[in-house]
Design an enzyme around this catalytic site. Structure first.
Site, PDB file in Angstrom:
ATOM      1  N   ARG A  29      -7.823  -0.795  17.202  1.00 21.42           N
ATOM      2  CA  ARG A  29      -5.818  -0.702  17.152  1.00 21.42           C
ATOM      3  C   ARG A  29      -5.565   0.627  17.497  1.00 21.42           C
ATOM      4  O   ARG A  29      -5.955   1.250  17.593  1.00 21.42           O
ATOM      5  CB  ARG A  29      -4.784  -1.109  15.629  1.00 21.42           C
ATOM      6  CG  ARG A  29      -3.786  -1.009  15.674  1.00 21.42           C
ATOM      7  CD  ARG A  29      -3.113  -1.133  14.487  1.00 21.42           C
ATOM      8  NE  ARG A  29      -3.346  -2.115  13.832  1.00 21.42           N
ATOM      9  CZ  ARG A  29      -3.805  -2.387  12.461  1.00 21.42           C
ATOM     10  NH1 ARG A  29      -3.762  -0.765  11.902  1.00 21.42           N
ATOM     11  NH2 ARG A  29      -4.538  -4.113  11.772  1.00 21.42           N
TER      12      ARG A  29
ATOM     13  N   LYS B 247      -1.837   3.504   2.670  1.00 14.85           N
ATOM     14  CA  LYS B 247      -1.696   3.144   4.059  1.00 14.85           C
ATOM     15  C   LYS B 247      -0.099   4.228   4.234  1.00 14.85           C
ATOM     16  O   LYS B 247       1.144   4.075   2.766  1.00 14.85           O
ATOM     17  CB  LYS B 247      -1.788   2.203   4.834  1.00 14.85           C
ATOM     18  CG  LYS B 247      -0.794   1.564   4.107  1.00 14.85           C
ATOM     19  CD  LYS B 247      -0.998   0.094   3.572  1.00 14.85           C
ATOM     20  CE  LYS B 247      -0.842  -1.543   3.578  1.00 14.85           C
ATOM     21  NZ  LYS B 247      -1.378  -2.426   4.682  1.00 14.85           N
TER      22      LYS B 247
ATOM     23  N   CYS C 276       0.575  -7.976   6.224  1.00 13.16           N
ATOM     24  CA  CYS C 276       0.963  -7.742   7.580  1.00 13.16           C
ATOM     25  C   CYS C 276       1.731  -8.623   8.393  1.00 13.16           C
ATOM     26  O   CYS C 276       1.801  -8.454   9.720  1.00 13.16           O
ATOM     27  CB  CYS C 276      -1.222  -7.768   8.427  1.00 13.16           C
ATOM     28  SG  CYS C 276      -2.204  -7.016   7.407  1.00 13.16           S
TER      29      CYS C 276
ATOM     30  N   CYS D  54     -10.037 -11.892   9.831  1.00 12.44           N
ATOM     31  CA  CYS D  54      -9.748 -11.337   8.723  1.00 12.44           C
ATOM     32  C   CYS D  54     -10.669 -11.235   7.602  1.00 12.44           C
ATOM     33  O   CYS D  54     -10.802 -11.789   7.359  1.00 12.44           O
ATOM     34  CB  CYS D  54      -8.434 -11.051   8.252  1.00 12.44           C
ATOM     35  SG  CYS D  54      -7.897 -10.068   7.632  1.00 12.44           S
TER      36      CYS D  54
ATOM     37  N   LYS E  41       3.769   4.038   6.029  1.00 14.23           N
ATOM     38  CA  LYS E  41       3.822   3.139   7.254  1.00 14.23           C
ATOM     39  C   LYS E  41       5.538   4.131   7.709  1.00 14.23           C
ATOM     40  O   LYS E  41       6.276   4.308   7.171  1.00 14.23           O
ATOM     41  CB  LYS E  41       4.276   2.013   7.614  1.00 14.23           C
ATOM     42  CG  LYS E  41       2.652   1.141   7.447  1.00 14.23           C
ATOM     43  CD  LYS E  41       2.905  -0.487   7.490  1.00 14.23           C
ATOM     44  CE  LYS E  41       1.320  -0.961   7.476  1.00 14.23           C
ATOM     45  NZ  LYS E  41       1.861  -2.225   6.871  1.00 14.23           N
TER      46      LYS E  41
ATOM     47  N   CYS F 266      -2.971 -14.046   3.448  1.00 13.32           N
ATOM     48  CA  CYS F 266      -3.153 -13.425   2.288  1.00 13.32           C
ATOM     49  C   CYS F 266      -1.926 -12.820   1.744  1.00 13.32           C
ATOM     50  O   CYS F 266      -1.102 -12.530   2.715  1.00 13.32           O
ATOM     51  CB  CYS F 266      -3.998 -12.533   1.525  1.00 13.32           C
ATOM     52  SG  CYS F 266      -3.595 -10.718   3.163  1.00 13.32           S
TER      53      CYS F 266
ATOM     54  N   CYS G 104      -0.341 -13.065  11.446  1.00 13.11           N
ATOM     55  CA  CYS G 104      -0.759 -12.245  11.377  1.00 13.11           C
ATOM     56  C   CYS G 104      -1.809 -12.842  12.053  1.00 13.11           C
ATOM     57  O   CYS G 104      -2.544 -14.786  12.450  1.00 13.11           O
ATOM     58  CB  CYS G 104      -1.166 -11.464   9.654  1.00 13.11           C
ATOM     59  SG  CYS G 104      -1.739 -13.106   8.719  1.00 13.11           S
TER      60      CYS G 104
ATOM     61  N   ARG H 114       0.226   5.469   9.853  1.00 16.78           N
ATOM     62  CA  ARG H 114       0.111   5.158  11.191  1.00 16.78           C
ATOM     63  C   ARG H 114       0.928   4.916  12.330  1.00 16.78           C
ATOM     64  O   ARG H 114       1.790   5.662  12.897  1.00 16.78           O
ATOM     65  CB  ARG H 114       0.267   3.865  10.540  1.00 16.78           C
ATOM     66  CG  ARG H 114      -1.023   3.266   8.994  1.00 16.78           C
ATOM     67  CD  ARG H 114      -2.060   2.190   9.092  1.00 16.78           C
ATOM     68  NE  ARG H 114      -2.394   2.105   7.843  1.00 16.78           N
ATOM     69  CZ  ARG H 114      -2.891   1.061   7.331  1.00 16.78           C
ATOM     70  NH1 ARG H 114      -2.787   0.263   8.073  1.00 16.78           N
ATOM     71  NH2 ARG H 114      -3.864   1.197   7.056  1.00 16.78           N
TER      72      ARG H 114
END
Length: 585
Positions: free
Chosen positions: A84, A228, A497, A454, A230, A493, A448, A154
């Site tokens: 990414r 993470k 995302c 994935c 964001k 899931c 996603c 990110r």
């Protein structure tokens, strides 16, 4: 929210997660990645390196469609990397695009470029021998993948304004400044991938706050963040970045067309775990307004408070929203104020009216034109009937403006001179990048990646949604709603995302062919939807949607979106306080 003990005290008597050990022992994210690259026995990374490469912007994946066949052949799964790129605000030059395209065509298993809803692009299917060359290729293009995954801040999003304005230019510059300021300071990326060559033309800005720890990582610390993080910048009234899905949000406030400061929102996030009622999606809380001069102070203070107070034992509870729930919003806010050196001013007025991209041509303030191309699921690849990747390459060869990737997985050809408009449109139509058959419903649907690459995927998403929308379009037409839309999103899931937890209707994968159905979000992305029915199949979903859309068509108020209709008529109850209300019946 109340809090009865020192928020800086160690969390419950549980050992830290193993991720904390590996970060601590990683030598500031170096690990043994460089040595592992030379291991030709496996296409994978061994031990801690499997996690550490994520800090360098990569995830290890394999094609799950081929697992059984390769197992039968006594072969390792076909391991490859997804990378990414770091692209704050999503702006890129045509020359960079041509370089990105060239590498994808020659060095990836799938040949595609995927635009993500984090406003950047991803490569999928890069084999181990090509990884170092990929990073060096990006570096030559002036790009990198530093800190686009794992326990760091990110890629920073920013509203993509196709009209072009001074306000957008200023906001985009701040997105880049925030991204640069919060980057890791370790030289690991340069040491491993670029043979020590300097990554940045200018060094990341130095930390501003006295409370920040000293050392190699003065903002992130030796163990980086608990999870993470964001960040996004939004320019009202457009909420295309889904500001409430971010740990940290900056809402642009303007006076006379120029940026003067930001309203600061903290604690958004959309992931949860099936059946785990201690996890939940959440919209962010309004902390207050800061002038431009304190933007970086504020970003640093929020990040460092989360660094010091976040849960490092249970990664399911390690995001900022769980820290706020544990210590109290007021306590967290007071600590941020202490660290940034000023008090928040009251929130300045703002409102959202839209969050979808304006597909097609829009004339800009400066006389140029901007063409927003709908890219289904963000996937640019050549097929017999739609050579989209080739089309973008041909446009890049002649375009004199820039490209802007959107948080809805689309692409804007920005800054087209009037004399070049017809030429750009001709190319876009020739290669299938413009189609008059794309409906409003398709434009406002998103998924996603999910299967086959994935590793977290439980059900299909990207490969499932085109056929699903065909059938939803038929239902909409049946009820006289062909020109309307519902914000509909599918994730494979519950990790969030595809941002289904800010959709009017969200489908979250439970197992192959089965989804949890959520309803009651709104069009502007400020309300979490509620679970309506669990573990249902596509025919069951379509039967429910047929009933809902028919009733909506008959009973809606003027311009009432489906999510608001679902709340008003009691299809679901609104989620008013996600930490306590999301799992309520």
């Amino acid at each position: 929210m109340s809090h009865t003990h020192d928020p800086r005290a160690k969390l419950p008597d549980a050992p830290y997660s193993d991720n904390e050990r590996l970060k601590d022992e990683s030598d500031y994210l170096h690990g043994s990645i460089a040595a592992d690259l030379g291991d030709g026995i496996t296409g994978a990374f061994r031990g801690d390196n499997f996690q550490l490469i994520r800090f360098h912007g990569m995830y290890e994946q394999d094609n799950r469609d081929l697992r059984a066949e390769r197992t039968e052949q006594k072969l390792e799964p076909l391991k490859s990397m997804m990378l990414r790129c770091r692209l704050p605000g999503g702006i890129i030059t045509p020359q960079q695009w041509l370089g990105i395209d060239e590498f994808a065509g020659e060095n990836t298993l799938y040949g595609s470029i995927r635009i993500t809803n984090r406003q950047t692009f991803q490569y999928h299917g890069v084999l181990k021998p090509n990884i170092k060359a990929m990073h060096q290729w990006l570096h030559k293009l002036g790009l990198d993948s530093i800190a686009t995954a794992s326990d760091v801040n990110r890629n920073v999003l920013c509203t993509t304004n196709p009209v072009e304005s001074a306000l957008h230019r200023e906001a985009h510059e701040w997105a880049k400044k925030i991204s640069m300021h919060l980057l890791p300071r370790t030289t690991a990326y340069a040491d491993i991938w670029l043979d020590g060559e300097k990554v940045f033309t200018t060094e990341p800005t130095k930390p501003l706050n006295k409370e920040i720890a000293d050392g190699v990582e003065p903002i992130l610390g030796k163990n980086y963040l608990p999870r993470k993080f964001k960040t996004a910048v939004v320019i009202p009234p457009d909420n295309e970045v889904d500001i409430h899905s971010n740990d940290l949000g900056f809402v642009a406030i303007e006076e006379n067309g120029h940026l003067v400061g930001f309203n600061v929102l903290v604690g958004g996030g959309l992931s949860s775990e099936h059946g785990n009622t201690t996890t939940y999606p959440n919209t962010s809380y309004e902390f207050g307004y800061v002038p431009l001069s304190h933007t970086l102070h504020c970003a640093e203070a929020v990040v460092s408070t989360q660094r010091d107070w976040g849960d490092r034992s249970d990664r399911k509870h390690a995001r900022t929203r769980y820290t706020l729930e544990r210590v109290g919003v007021d306590v967290f806010k007071a600590e941020v104020e202490k660290r940034m050196g000023i008090k928040f001013e009251p929130i300045r007025p703002y409102h959202f009216t839209t969050r979808g991209d304006r597909i097609g041509w829009v004339k800009g303030e400066e006389g140029n034109w901007h063409l927003t191309l709908y890219i289904e699921n963000g996937r640019l690849i050549d097929t017999d009937d739609k050579p989209l990747k080739t089309g973008m390459r041909e446009i890049a060869k002649i375009h004199k403006g820039n490209f802007r990737l959107t948080a809805n997985q689309n692409l804007i050809v920005a800054g087209v001179a009037p004399k070049d408009k017809a030429k750009i449109e001709k190319l876009a139509r020739k290669y299938g990048l413009i189609s008059d058959k794309v409906t409003k419903q398709r434009e406002n649907s998103m998924a996603c990646v999910s299967l086959p690459t994935c590793p977290l995927a439980m059900a299909e998403a990207e490969r499932f949604i085109p056929g699903l929308i065909d059938q939803v379009d038929a239902i909409m037409a049946k009820h006289g709603m062909a020109d309307e839309h519902i914000v509909l999103r599918v994730t494979g899931c519950p990790n969030g995302c595809g941002r289904a937890m800010l959709a009017e209707i969200g489908l979250v994968g439970k197992a192959i062919g089965r989804y949890n159905l959520f309803a009651g979000g709104n069009r502007i992305g400020t309300r979490i939807p509620r679970l309506y029915k669990e573990n249902i199949t596509e025919p069951e979903i379509l039967a429910i949607l047929d009933e809902w859309i028919g009733a909506w068509a008959r009973e809606r108020k003027t311009d009432e979106g489906f999510g608001d209709y679902a709340i008003r008529t009691g299809i679901v109850k609104p989620v008013l306080d996600p930490p306590r209300d999301f799992w309520a019946a």
